[in-house]
Write a protein that holds these residues in place. Structure first.
Motif, PDB file in Angstrom:
ATOM      1  N   PRO A 188       0.827  -1.216   0.000  1.00 32.52           N
ATOM      2  CA  PRO A 188       0.000   0.000   0.000  1.00 32.52           C
ATOM      3  C   PRO A 188       0.856   1.258   0.000  1.00 32.52           C
ATOM      4  N   PRO A 189       0.373   2.322  -0.636  1.00 26.37           N
ATOM      5  CA  PRO A 189       1.113   3.590  -0.624  1.00 26.37           C
ATOM      6  C   PRO A 189       0.991   4.263   0.738  1.00 26.37           C
ATOM      7  N   PHE A 202      -2.285  -4.311 -12.000  1.00 27.72           N
ATOM      8  CA  PHE A 202      -1.821  -5.586 -11.443  1.00 27.72           C
ATOM      9  C   PHE A 202      -1.712  -6.634 -12.549  1.00 27.72           C
ATOM     10  N   ASN A 203      -2.789  -6.791 -13.327  1.00 26.89           N
ATOM     11  CA  ASN A 203      -2.784  -7.789 -14.399  1.00 26.89           C
ATOM     12  C   ASN A 203      -1.647  -7.544 -15.387  1.00 26.89           C
ATOM     13  N   ARG A 225       3.273  -4.767  -6.263  1.00 30.07           N
ATOM     14  CA  ARG A 225       4.052  -3.535  -6.110  1.00 30.07           C
ATOM     15  C   ARG A 225       3.522  -2.430  -7.023  1.00 30.07           C
ATOM     16  N   VAL A 226       3.277  -2.773  -8.280  1.00 26.63           N
ATOM     17  CA  VAL A 226       2.815  -1.768  -9.240  1.00 26.63           C
ATOM     18  C   VAL A 226       1.400  -1.308  -8.897  1.00 26.63           C
ATOM     19  N   ALA A 227       0.517  -2.250  -8.557  1.00 30.87           N
ATOM     20  CA  ALA A 227      -0.860  -1.882  -8.214  1.00 30.87           C
ATOM     21  C   ALA A 227      -0.887  -1.009  -6.968  1.00 30.87           C
ATOM     22  N   ILE A 239       3.443   5.524 -13.215  1.00 31.48           N
ATOM     23  CA  ILE A 239       3.979   4.152 -13.236  1.00 31.48           C
ATOM     24  C   ILE A 239       5.357   4.131 -13.882  1.00 31.48           C
ATOM     25  N   GLU A 240       5.519   4.831 -14.988  1.00 33.78           N
ATOM     26  CA  GLU A 240       6.821   4.892 -15.664  1.00 33.78           C
ATOM     27  C   GLU A 240       7.858   5.544 -14.758  1.00 33.78           C
ATOM     28  N   LYS A 241       7.450   6.585 -14.060  1.00 40.47           N
ATOM     29  CA  LYS A 241       8.375   7.301 -13.180  1.00 40.47           C
ATOM     30  C   LYS A 241       8.829   6.411 -12.024  1.00 40.47           C
ATOM     31  N   ASP A 242       7.876   5.688 -11.420  1.00 35.78           N
ATOM     32  CA  ASP A 242       8.188   4.899 -10.227  1.00 35.78           C
ATOM     33  C   ASP A 242       8.770   3.528 -10.532  1.00 35.78           C
ATOM     34  N   PHE A 243       8.399   2.958 -11.691  1.00 37.21           N
ATOM     35  CA  PHE A 243       8.794   1.580 -11.977  1.00 37.21           C
ATOM     36  C   PHE A 243       9.548   1.428 -13.286  1.00 37.21           C
TER      37      PHE A 243
END
Length: 252
Positions: A188-189, A202-203, A225-227, A239-243
């Protein structure tokens, strides 16, 4: 691949697809119906959302539409359960395509998502190499946890398939051909901002990892993690920035 009908909503979507470099060559432009739209009201204190949907009579993609797609360009195709009867026909075309390939050539992997509690969608269970089942569907069948769901629903799958079930703040579980259940906790964030689309992220993260040779455990953990990260900001650009580094380094 999906349906659109010309108009301001489709114009907005196409502009966003272009901005994100999404290939829209397989889109089906419908002469009838209107492209549906939704207004999402997010409550900042708790991250909950209220969706006001303007649904329309836009036709779904058919097996005939799918027959025009060149399958040679794909190594993985994912279906979100909608018009299941037509989607089974589409998957059968992929199965026939795979069967005709030389032995050394990579087959197309088929994944399906069964999210809604609608009886016709359950016919998709035995057609996926990877099957995503939602918490709502699992509870509809009487299961009270992701682990219980993957063990209880695995009999509906074809031999060798993978079953994945995410359970919000309790993480996700999956069961593969080995018969062992793997689990990932949720991530969770610090502050819950926007949960809209968390299931889709997630998928996609699970599929990304598996399609690049990652293990089921790695895929499940990366998906959570991504979700979880996505729930910490509005939209999806973060998402691109964080992962971004994870996405680059996970490629073979």
């Amino acid at each position: 691949m999906g349906s659109l009908s010309a108009g301001p909503v489709a114009d907005f979507l196409m502009a966003d697809f272009s901005r994100c470099a999404v290939d829209t060559s397989a889109l089906v432009w419908q002469a009838e119906g209107q492209t549906p739209s939704a207004c999402c009201v997010v409550c900042p204190p708790c991250g909950s959302r209220t969706v006001v949907l303007y649904d329309t009579d836009l036709p779904d993609v058919t097996a005939e539409d799918f027959s025009k797609v060149d399958l040679h360009q794909f190594k993985w195709i994912h279906w979100e359960g909608r018009n299941a009867e037509e989607q089974v026909k589409m998957i059968q075309r992929v199965v026939a395509f795979n069967a005709a390939l030389p032995r050394q050539q990579q087959r197309i992997v088929v994944s399906v998502e069964i999210e809604k509690t609608r009886e016709p969608l359950y016919q998709l269970f035995p057609h996926g190499d990877v099957v995503f089942v939602s918490k709502d569907v699992a509870r509809h069948f009487g299961f009270l946890s992701a682990g219980a769901a993957v063990k209880g629903l695995c009999g509906r799958l074809k031999p060798g398939a993978v079953l994945v079930c995410a359970w919000a703040e309790e993480g996700a579980d999956a069961l593969g051909p080995s018969g062992s259940v793997v689990h990932s906790d949720a991530f969770p964030p610090e502050t819950l901002v926007d949960t809209l689309g968390a299931g889709d992220t997630f998928n996609s993260a699970v599929i990304y990892t598996l399609s690049n040779g990652g293990s089921l455990q790695d895929a499940l953990t990366f998906g959570c993690r991504v979700a979880g990260g996505k729930c910490g900001f509005h939209g999806y650009d973060g998402i691109e920035k964080d992962f971004g580094n994870s996405l680059k380094t996970s490629k073979p």
